[in-house]
Write a protein that holds these residues in place. Structure first.
Motif, PDB file in Angstrom:
ATOM      1  N   ARG A 139       0.840  -1.205   0.000  1.00 21.87           N
ATOM      2  CA  ARG A 139       0.000   0.000   0.000  1.00 21.87           C
ATOM      3  C   ARG A 139       0.876   1.257   0.000  1.00 21.87           C
ATOM      4  N   ASP A 152       2.078  14.966  12.109  1.00 22.95           N
ATOM      5  CA  ASP A 152       1.066  14.155  12.785  1.00 22.95           C
ATOM      6  C   ASP A 152       0.366  15.046  13.805  1.00 22.95           C
ATOM      7  N   ASP A 168      -2.432  19.778  12.883  1.00 21.46           N
ATOM      8  CA  ASP A 168      -3.647  19.184  12.315  1.00 21.46           C
ATOM      9  C   ASP A 168      -3.570  19.316  10.793  1.00 21.46           C
ATOM     10  N   GLY A 169      -3.489  18.190  10.131  1.00 18.10           N
ATOM     11  CA  GLY A 169      -3.489  18.196   8.660  1.00 18.10           C
ATOM     12  C   GLY A 169      -2.341  18.984   8.075  1.00 18.10           C
ATOM     13  N   SER A 202      -2.368   9.532   3.680  1.00 21.63           N
ATOM     14  CA  SER A 202      -2.720   8.130   3.491  1.00 21.63           C
ATOM     15  C   SER A 202      -3.064   7.460   4.813  1.00 21.63           C
TER      16      SER A 202
HETATM   17  C1  LIG Z   1      -3.523   4.845  10.495  1.00 25.50           C
HETATM   18  S1  LIG Z   1      -2.226   5.968  10.641  1.00 25.50           S
HETATM   19  C2  LIG Z   1      -1.632   6.012   8.978  1.00 25.50           C
HETATM   20  C3  LIG Z   1      -0.156   6.176   8.937  1.00 25.50           C
HETATM   21  C4  LIG Z   1       0.450   6.276   7.543  1.00 25.50           C
HETATM   22  N1  LIG Z   1       0.106   7.540   6.916  1.00 25.50           N
HETATM   23  C5  LIG Z   1       0.007   5.125   6.674  1.00 25.50           C
HETATM   24  O1  LIG Z   1      -0.649   5.363   5.645  1.00 25.50           O
HETATM   25  O2  LIG Z   1       0.326   3.991   7.024  1.00 25.50           O
HETATM   26  C6  LIG Z   1      -3.027   7.527  10.767  1.00 25.50           C
HETATM   27  C7  LIG Z   1      -2.121   8.598  11.352  1.00 25.50           C
HETATM   28  O3  LIG Z   1      -2.714   9.862  11.062  1.00 25.50           O
HETATM   29  C8  LIG Z   1      -2.638  10.679  12.209  1.00 25.50           C
HETATM   30  N2  LIG Z   1      -3.714  11.685  12.107  1.00 25.50           N
HETATM   31  C9  LIG Z   1      -5.036  11.524  12.335  1.00 25.50           C
HETATM   32  N3  LIG Z   1      -5.696  12.681  12.116  1.00 25.50           N
HETATM   33  C10 LIG Z   1      -4.769  13.587  11.714  1.00 25.50           C
HETATM   34  C11 LIG Z   1      -4.810  14.957  11.360  1.00 25.50           C
HETATM   35  N4  LIG Z   1      -5.952  15.645  11.371  1.00 25.50           N
HETATM   36  N5  LIG Z   1      -3.663  15.574  11.002  1.00 25.50           N
HETATM   37  C12 LIG Z   1      -2.478  14.900  11.010  1.00 25.50           C
HETATM   38  N6  LIG Z   1      -2.381  13.608  11.370  1.00 25.50           N
HETATM   39  C13 LIG Z   1      -3.497  12.960  11.708  1.00 25.50           C
HETATM   40  C14 LIG Z   1      -2.796   9.702  13.370  1.00 25.50           C
HETATM   41  O4  LIG Z   1      -2.278  10.254  14.559  1.00 25.50           O
HETATM   42  C15 LIG Z   1      -1.993   8.506  12.849  1.00 25.50           C
HETATM   43  O5  LIG Z   1      -0.639   8.576  13.209  1.00 25.50           O
END
Ligand SMILES: C[S@@+](CC[C@H](N)C(=O)[O-])C[C@H]1O[C@@H](n2cnc3c(N)ncnc32)[C@H](O)[C@@H]1O
Length: 240
Positions: free
Chosen positions: A25, A64, A92-93, A107
């Motif tokens: 992925r 993150d 955030d984002g 992702s």
């Molecule tokens: C399931 S992990 C995915 C990690 C990696 N991007 C992948 O695709 O394997 C989701 C990550 O996004 C972060 N996350 C969730 N909401 C977010 C936001 N609004 N802004 C930045 N990071 C966020 C979570 O803390 C987590 O570390």
């Protein structure tokens, strides 16, 4: 310039450190990177960011929203001596992310969250920003709302891994808002390819929506909703 997947050193990158091994992925996500400055939103462990920095990206912003993953990311980035090229940002984002990025990766998050993160940032309305999005849910809605807001979906890469399917969406701003037909929003660009993964992805989508439709019949859901899901299943039945 694109990112090389598994470089000529056979998995060994700068400083001869072993590259973090990426899932199929994340390899699909990495394969769509085309510039040298990338943001990896929701980087978690930062393996993708590290991989990109070791495969041709000059700078990576790894963000993150939570402290814990970002601290873990920092440990991993330090292990690879990449703290000078991977900038870790708690945010955030895309808030607080420098705008000099070529590629924006979001992702492993829900489609609605991805949509919110993108639509909040007007600076992404730029045809030079390459968006690489891998939603875990609400794929159809993400396609619809990107296009309604002037983004164009250029490509989609299906992935089948550990009995799960994913779709990586590659989009950029074109400035021409467009309402997708139901068929376009349900099958996206996947129908254009007879790649085995596309076929498998769409076959599973058919199964998923058929199950939802069955539930709607059982619960006597409203007619309009049932009719919409019947149309979706009819579209997807080509791949059943
Ligand atoms: C399931 S992990 C995915 C990690 C990696 N991007 C992948 O695709 O394997 C989701 C990550 O996004 C972060 N996350 C969730 N909401 C977010 C936001 N609004 N802004 C930045 N990071 C966020 C979570 O803390 C987590 O570390």
């Amino acid at each position: 310039m694109g990112v090389l997947i598994l470089n000529s050193l056979g998995g060994m990158g700068a400083g001869l450190k072993k590259l973090p091994s990426l899932s199929d992925r994340l390899k699909a996500v990495a394969s769509l990177v085309c510039g040298q400055v990338v943001v990896d939103v929701g980087c978690d462990h930062a393996y993708l960011s590290i991989f990109l920095a070791m495969n041709g990206c000059r700078r990576v912003y790894a963000t993150d929203v939570r402290n814990k993953p970002l601290s873990r990311a920092k440990i991993n980035v330090a292990k690879y001596n990449l703290l000078d090229r991977i900038k870790l940002i708690l945010t955030d984002g895309l808030c607080d992310v420098p705008r000099d990025v070529d590629d924006v990766i979001i992702s492993g998050m829900g489609g609605k969250l991805i949509e919110r993160i993108i639509l909040k940032q007007d600076w992404l309305k730029d045809k030079d920003k390459n968006l690489i999005l891998q939603p875990q849910s609400f794929l159809t809605q993400l396609r619809e709302n990107l296009c309604l807001n002037g983004y164009e979906i250029e490509n989609e890469v299906p992935v089948v891994e550990f009995n799960k399917t994913y779709c990586v969406v590659n989009a950029r701003y074109c400035g021409q808002p467009r309402r997708l037909s139901l068929e376009e929003s349900v099958v996206g660009k996947l129908a254009e390819s007879d790649n085995a993964y596309s076929v498998e992805f769409l076959r599973r989508q058919y199964k998923k929506y058929s199950k939802i439709l069955k539930g709607l019949y059982i619960s006597n859901s409203n007619e309009e909703k049932i009719e919409k899901y019947e149309r979706v299943c009819k579209i997807l039945s080509k791949w059943k």
